[in-house]
Each structure stands twice: as structure tokens, then as C-alpha cells.
Design a protein around this motif. Structure first.
Motif, PDB file in Angstrom:
ATOM      1  N   LEU A  76      -4.907 -33.567  74.420  1.00 43.82           N
ATOM      2  CA  LEU A  76      -6.233 -33.778  73.856  1.00 43.82           C
ATOM      3  C   LEU A  76      -6.412 -35.184  73.315  1.00 43.82           C
ATOM      4  CD1 LEU A  76      -6.676 -30.393  71.979  1.00 43.82           C
ATOM      5  CD2 LEU A  76      -7.631 -31.057  74.182  1.00 43.82           C
ATOM      6  N   GLY A  77      -5.352 -35.923  73.213  1.00 45.00           N
ATOM      7  CA  GLY A  77      -5.453 -37.284  72.703  1.00 45.00           C
ATOM      8  C   GLY A  77      -4.503 -37.505  71.541  1.00 45.00           C
ATOM      9  N   THR A  78      -4.842 -38.478  70.700  1.00 49.64           N
ATOM     10  CA  THR A  78      -3.996 -38.824  69.556  1.00 49.64           C
ATOM     11  C   THR A  78      -4.757 -38.626  68.259  1.00 49.64           C
ATOM     12  OG1 THR A  78      -4.671 -41.128  69.651  1.00 49.64           O
ATOM     13  CG2 THR A  78      -2.674 -40.546  70.843  1.00 49.64           C
ATOM     14  N   ILE A  79      -4.002 -38.470  67.195  1.00 45.62           N
ATOM     15  CA  ILE A  79      -4.555 -38.341  65.857  1.00 45.62           C
ATOM     16  C   ILE A  79      -4.105 -39.557  65.071  1.00 45.62           C
ATOM     17  CG2 ILE A  79      -4.574 -36.954  63.754  1.00 45.62           C
ATOM     18  CD1 ILE A  79      -3.764 -34.561  65.550  1.00 45.62           C
ATOM     19  N   ARG A  80      -5.033 -40.231  64.438  1.00 46.84           N
ATOM     20  CA  ARG A  80      -4.691 -41.412  63.653  1.00 46.84           C
ATOM     21  C   ARG A  80      -4.934 -41.113  62.172  1.00 46.84           C
ATOM     22  NH1 ARG A  80      -3.975 -45.143  67.564  1.00 46.84           N
ATOM     23  NH2 ARG A  80      -5.398 -45.170  69.310  1.00 46.84           N
ATOM     24  N   ILE A  81      -3.903 -41.363  61.372  1.00 50.85           N
ATOM     25  CA  ILE A  81      -3.992 -41.149  59.930  1.00 50.85           C
ATOM     26  C   ILE A  81      -3.765 -42.498  59.251  1.00 50.85           C
ATOM     27  CG2 ILE A  81      -3.072 -39.897  57.945  1.00 50.85           C
ATOM     28  CD1 ILE A  81      -1.983 -37.831  59.961  1.00 50.85           C
ATOM     29  N   ALA A  82      -4.755 -42.960  58.505  1.00 54.02           N
ATOM     30  CA  ALA A  82      -4.652 -44.250  57.823  1.00 54.02           C
ATOM     31  C   ALA A  82      -3.661 -44.166  56.667  1.00 54.02           C
ATOM     32  CB  ALA A  82      -6.026 -44.674  57.304  1.00 54.02           C
ATOM     33  N   ASP A  83      -2.998 -45.278  56.384  1.00 47.41           N
ATOM     34  CA  ASP A  83      -2.066 -45.345  55.257  1.00 47.41           C
ATOM     35  C   ASP A  83      -2.762 -44.944  53.962  1.00 47.41           C
ATOM     36  OD1 ASP A  83      -0.277 -46.283  57.085  1.00 47.41           O
ATOM     37  OD2 ASP A  83       0.028 -48.240  56.144  1.00 47.41           O
ATOM     38  N   GLU A  84      -4.009 -45.325  53.819  1.00 52.81           N
ATOM     39  CA  GLU A  84      -4.788 -45.013  52.621  1.00 52.81           C
ATOM     40  C   GLU A  84      -4.879 -43.501  52.412  1.00 52.81           C
ATOM     41  OE1 GLU A  84      -7.404 -46.043  49.327  1.00 52.81           O
ATOM     42  OE2 GLU A  84      -5.968 -47.203  50.492  1.00 52.81           O
ATOM     43  N   VAL A  85      -4.980 -42.730  53.479  1.00 52.02           N
ATOM     44  CA  VAL A  85      -5.045 -41.271  53.387  1.00 52.02           C
ATOM     45  C   VAL A  85      -3.731 -40.722  52.844  1.00 52.02           C
ATOM     46  CG1 VAL A  85      -5.277 -39.139  54.716  1.00 52.02           C
ATOM     47  CG2 VAL A  85      -6.772 -41.078  55.198  1.00 52.02           C
ATOM     48  N   VAL A  86      -2.614 -41.222  53.344  1.00 53.42           N
ATOM     49  CA  VAL A  86      -1.304 -40.790  52.867  1.00 53.42           C
ATOM     50  C   VAL A  86      -1.155 -41.157  51.387  1.00 53.42           C
ATOM     51  CG1 VAL A  86       1.200 -41.022  53.166  1.00 53.42           C
ATOM     52  CG2 VAL A  86      -0.298 -40.972  55.169  1.00 53.42           C
ATOM     53  N   ALA A  87      -1.642 -42.337  50.999  1.00 56.73           N
ATOM     54  CA  ALA A  87      -1.569 -42.770  49.603  1.00 56.73           C
ATOM     55  C   ALA A  87      -2.414 -41.868  48.701  1.00 56.73           C
ATOM     56  CB  ALA A  87      -2.017 -44.221  49.480  1.00 56.73           C
ATOM     57  N   ILE A  88      -3.592 -41.468  49.158  1.00 55.77           N
ATOM     58  CA  ILE A  88      -4.448 -40.590  48.364  1.00 55.77           C
ATOM     59  C   ILE A  88      -3.802 -39.217  48.202  1.00 55.77           C
ATOM     60  CG2 ILE A  88      -6.641 -39.329  48.382  1.00 55.77           C
ATOM     61  CD1 ILE A  88      -7.889 -41.907  49.578  1.00 55.77           C
TER      62      ILE A  88
END
Length: 135
Positions: free
Chosen positions: A16-28
Motif C-alpha cells: 500500500l505504500g510507506t508510512i512517514r512519521i516525523a521526529d516531532e511526532v515521536v517527541a510529542i
């Protein structure tokens, strides 16, 4: 790929494709998990002029530094503890809470959670009842 994004490959049979998770999301996620631990007064934005600035819940990624790879993450948390708590116990709870939250929500393996205690928050004088010398 932007330096602030990670790629997690979709694990299902159909592509289905790729999932992108921003560093900012992990930090939050890390900041929210840390502030929910009993004994944490808040996150520290760092030491400016020798004074630790305590930040509220509005900016949960402050006081959090993350290093994210494709499959793993490392987290540094800068916290202010409440006066009277046993710091090693609270720090361990922070580590466990942050690791569990990040791994459950992102699928990344958390390799380390470093807790840096930047200060102690004392109860405010307004909350104390003034003791009278004479009754």
C-alpha cells in the motif's frame, strides 16, 4: 526523504505504500508519556542563564530530544521533578512509560530513554496555609 521523517514499511502482503512519521511526532509522544508520570512537574526547555525554564503542556516536544532511525529510536528527556519524590523511581517510571508509548504507537524499537533531571519544583507559598505564631 526529509531529514525530519522516518520511513516504516507497511507489513501487509499487499503493498500500500510507506508510512512517514516525523521526529516531532515521536517527541510529542515521549513528552506526553513523561508528563503523565506521577512526580513529574513538567518538562525543561534547557538551562538558560542558570535557571531551568519549566514548560507547560502546550508544547510537549520541548524538553525532548529524539534520534530516530528506520527501525529504532533513542530519546533524551529533560524533566523537572516535584519536591519530595524519589527521583530514581520516578525516572524509571518515565523510561518505561515513554518506551511503551513510542513502541505501541509507532512500531519503532526504543533502544534508550535517557532522563535528565533539570530541577525540582517546590510547592508554591500560596498553597501553604500560613502558620500563625499566636492563636
Amino acid at each position: 526523504m526529509d531529514n525530519n521523517e522516518i520511513t516504516v514499511n507497511h507489513q501487509k502482503e499487499n503493498d500500500l505504500g510507506t508510512i512517514r512519521i516525523a521526529d516531532e511526532v515521536v517527541a510529542i509522544i515521549a513528552g506526553l508519556a513523561a508528563t503523565e508520570v506521577e512526580g513529574v512537574a513538567g518538562m525543561s526547555g534547557g538551562i538558560a542563564g542558570g535557571i531551568a525554564e519549566m514548560l507547560g503542556r502546550k508544547n510537549l516536544s520541548k524538553g525532548v530530544k529524539v534520534e530516530v532511525g528506520e527501525k529504532e529510536a533513542a530519546v533524551d528527556l529533560y524533566v523537572i521533578m516535584k519536591f519530595g519524590v524519589r527521583i530514581p523511581d520516578v525516572a524509571l517510571k518515565i523510561q518505561e512509560s515513554v518506551k511503551k508509548a513510542i513502541e505501541n504507537m509507532t512500531g519503532l524499537k526504543v533502544v534508550e530513554v535517557n532522563v535528565h533531571v533539570q530541577g525540582i519544583a517546590f510547592p508554591s507559598a500560596e498553597n501553604k496555609e500560613e502558620e500563625h505564631r499566636v492563636r
